[in-house]
Write a protein that holds these residues in place. Structure first.
Motif, short mmCIF file in Angstrom:
data_model
loop_
_atom_site.label_atom_id
_atom_site.label_comp_id
_atom_site.label_asym_id
_atom_site.label_seq_id
_atom_site.Cartn_x
_atom_site.Cartn_y
_atom_site.Cartn_z
N ASN A 144 42.21 77.52 24.30
CA ASN A 144 41.44 78.74 24.51
C ASN A 144 40.03 78.52 25.05
O ASN A 144 39.31 79.48 25.27
CB ASN A 144 41.41 79.60 23.25
N ASN A 145 39.63 77.28 25.28
CA ASN A 145 38.34 77.03 25.91
C ASN A 145 38.45 76.86 27.43
O ASN A 145 37.45 76.76 28.13
CB ASN A 145 37.65 75.80 25.33
N VAL A 146 39.68 76.83 27.96
CA VAL A 146 39.90 76.70 29.40
C VAL A 146 40.07 78.09 30.00
O VAL A 146 40.81 78.92 29.48
CB VAL A 146 41.16 75.85 29.69
N LYS A 147 39.38 78.32 31.09
CA LYS A 147 39.48 79.63 31.75
C LYS A 147 40.66 79.66 32.71
O LYS A 147 40.97 78.66 33.35
CB LYS A 147 38.18 79.93 32.49
N VAL A 148 41.29 80.81 32.81
CA VAL A 148 42.38 81.00 33.75
C VAL A 148 41.79 81.01 35.16
O VAL A 148 40.78 81.69 35.39
CB VAL A 148 43.12 82.33 33.47
N PRO A 149 42.38 80.28 36.11
CA PRO A 149 41.86 80.33 37.48
C PRO A 149 41.82 81.77 38.01
O PRO A 149 42.70 82.57 37.71
CB PRO A 149 42.87 79.48 38.27
N ASP A 150 40.80 82.07 38.77
CA ASP A 150 40.63 83.43 39.31
C ASP A 150 41.75 83.85 40.25
O ASP A 150 42.02 85.03 40.40
CB ASP A 150 39.30 83.53 40.07
N ASP A 151 42.37 82.90 40.89
CA ASP A 151 43.35 83.23 41.93
C ASP A 151 44.81 83.04 41.50
O ASP A 151 45.65 82.73 42.33
CB ASP A 151 43.06 82.44 43.20
N HIS B 131 46.51 65.72 33.53
CA HIS B 131 45.74 66.87 33.07
C HIS B 131 44.53 66.28 32.35
O HIS B 131 44.58 65.98 31.16
CB HIS B 131 46.60 67.72 32.14
N ALA B 132 43.46 66.08 33.08
CA ALA B 132 42.28 65.36 32.59
C ALA B 132 41.29 66.33 31.97
O ALA B 132 40.64 67.10 32.68
CB ALA B 132 41.64 64.57 33.72
N ASN B 133 41.18 66.29 30.65
CA ASN B 133 40.38 67.27 29.93
C ASN B 133 38.89 67.16 30.26
O ASN B 133 38.29 68.13 30.70
CB ASN B 133 40.61 67.14 28.43
N ASN B 134 38.29 66.00 30.05
CA ASN B 134 36.85 65.88 30.30
C ASN B 134 36.51 65.80 31.78
O ASN B 134 35.37 66.02 32.16
CB ASN B 134 36.26 64.69 29.55
N SER B 135 37.49 65.51 32.62
CA SER B 135 37.28 65.58 34.07
C SER B 135 37.58 66.99 34.59
O SER B 135 37.39 67.26 35.78
CB SER B 135 38.17 64.56 34.80
N LYS B 136 38.06 67.86 33.70
CA LYS B 136 38.27 69.29 33.96
C LYS B 136 39.11 69.58 35.19
O LYS B 136 38.69 70.28 36.11
CB LYS B 136 36.93 70.02 34.06
N GLY B 137 40.35 69.05 35.18
CA GLY B 137 41.21 69.37 36.30
C GLY B 137 42.59 68.78 36.20
O GLY B 137 42.90 67.98 35.32
N LEU B 138 43.43 69.20 37.15
CA LEU B 138 44.76 68.64 37.33
C LEU B 138 44.69 67.73 38.55
O LEU B 138 44.29 68.16 39.64
CB LEU B 138 45.80 69.74 37.55
N TYR B 139 45.09 66.48 38.34
CA TYR B 139 45.02 65.46 39.38
C TYR B 139 46.41 64.95 39.71
O TYR B 139 47.28 64.90 38.84
CB TYR B 139 44.15 64.28 38.92
N LEU C 168 42.38 65.62 43.42
CA LEU C 168 42.16 66.77 42.54
C LEU C 168 42.91 67.95 43.11
O LEU C 168 42.61 68.42 44.21
CB LEU C 168 40.67 67.09 42.44
N LEU C 169 43.93 68.42 42.39
CA LEU C 169 44.68 69.58 42.84
C LEU C 169 43.98 70.88 42.47
O LEU C 169 44.04 71.85 43.22
CB LEU C 169 46.10 69.58 42.25
N ARG C 170 43.34 70.89 41.31
CA ARG C 170 42.66 72.11 40.87
C ARG C 170 41.62 71.76 39.81
O ARG C 170 41.93 71.12 38.82
CB ARG C 170 43.66 73.08 40.28
N LYS C 171 40.42 72.18 40.04
CA LYS C 171 39.37 72.12 39.03
C LYS C 171 39.60 73.29 38.08
O LYS C 171 39.88 74.41 38.53
CB LYS C 171 38.00 72.25 39.69
N THR C 172 39.54 73.05 36.78
CA THR C 172 39.73 74.13 35.80
C THR C 172 38.45 74.27 34.99
O THR C 172 37.97 73.31 34.39
CB THR C 172 40.94 73.85 34.89
#
Length: 181
Positions: free
Chosen positions: A73-80, A20-28, A44-48
């Motif tokens: 609370n600074n991470v947005k919920v994925p739209d899908d 869960h890479a914070n500054n890379s903004k995603g789950l890898y 990259l499984l999902r960009k957040t």
């Protein structure tokens, strides 16, 4: 291999290392494809989307085999996210508006705020499991399969009447048919 920046959550499961890479903004997902104990494949499984302050935090393997992710609370919920997610139909539930809220720290944060999402080993299905946190940093399951998180406080509010301290929370979500009554 790509550099993953500020991995706050690491989990080895399903013959893969999840980051869960914070500054890379995603789950890898990292995999050793040839058995030489080196991760040749970084996927990259999902960009957040969202900020990195209260960002992409802990990972845990649930008793259901799903991967659980704590997001500040600074991470947005994925739209899908799945419409069958255990946490849904959330919203701002104030009886009266609060005019000074727009001037507060993180004033742009809206429900579900800090949240916990879960996904399968391939990162295909995403469900919103719980929300309403500030910055859930750690997550863990007890031997009965119950989820707990550590939610950080607003440090500079210590001593103020509205201060909410650092808390360990027992996270209870609805079943597959929605909230339990």
């Amino acid at each position: 291999i790509a550099a993953l920046l500020e991995c706050r959550g690491l989990l080895f499961a399903h013959d893969s290392l999840y980051a869960h890479a914070n500054n890379s903004k995603g789950l890898y997902r990292l995999r050793d494809l040839d058995g030489d104990d080196k991760f040749e494949n970084v996927e990259l499984l999902r960009k957040t989307e969202g900020g990195v302050g209260h960002g992409r935090n802990a990972l845990a393997l649930g008793p259901d085999g799903m991967i659980y992710m704590a997001c500040g609370n600074n991470v947005k919920v994925p739209d899908d996210v799945s419409p069958k997610s255990p946490y849904r139909n959330y919203g701002i539930d104030r009886l009266l508006p609060c005019a000074w809220n727009e001037f507060l720290f993180d004033a742009d944060v809206v429900p579900p705020c800090g949240h916990i999402v879960r996904t399968d080993s391939e990162g295909k299905t995403w469900e919103l499991y719980a929300g309403g946190f500030r910055n859930p940093y750690g997550i863990a399951f007890n031997r009965d399969g119950e989820l707990f998180t550590y939610d950080a406080d607003m440090e500079w509010d210590a001593g103020a009447p509205w201060y909410r301290p650092t808390t360990v929370l027992h996270v209870i979500a609805g079943g597959e048919y929605g909230w339990r009554q």
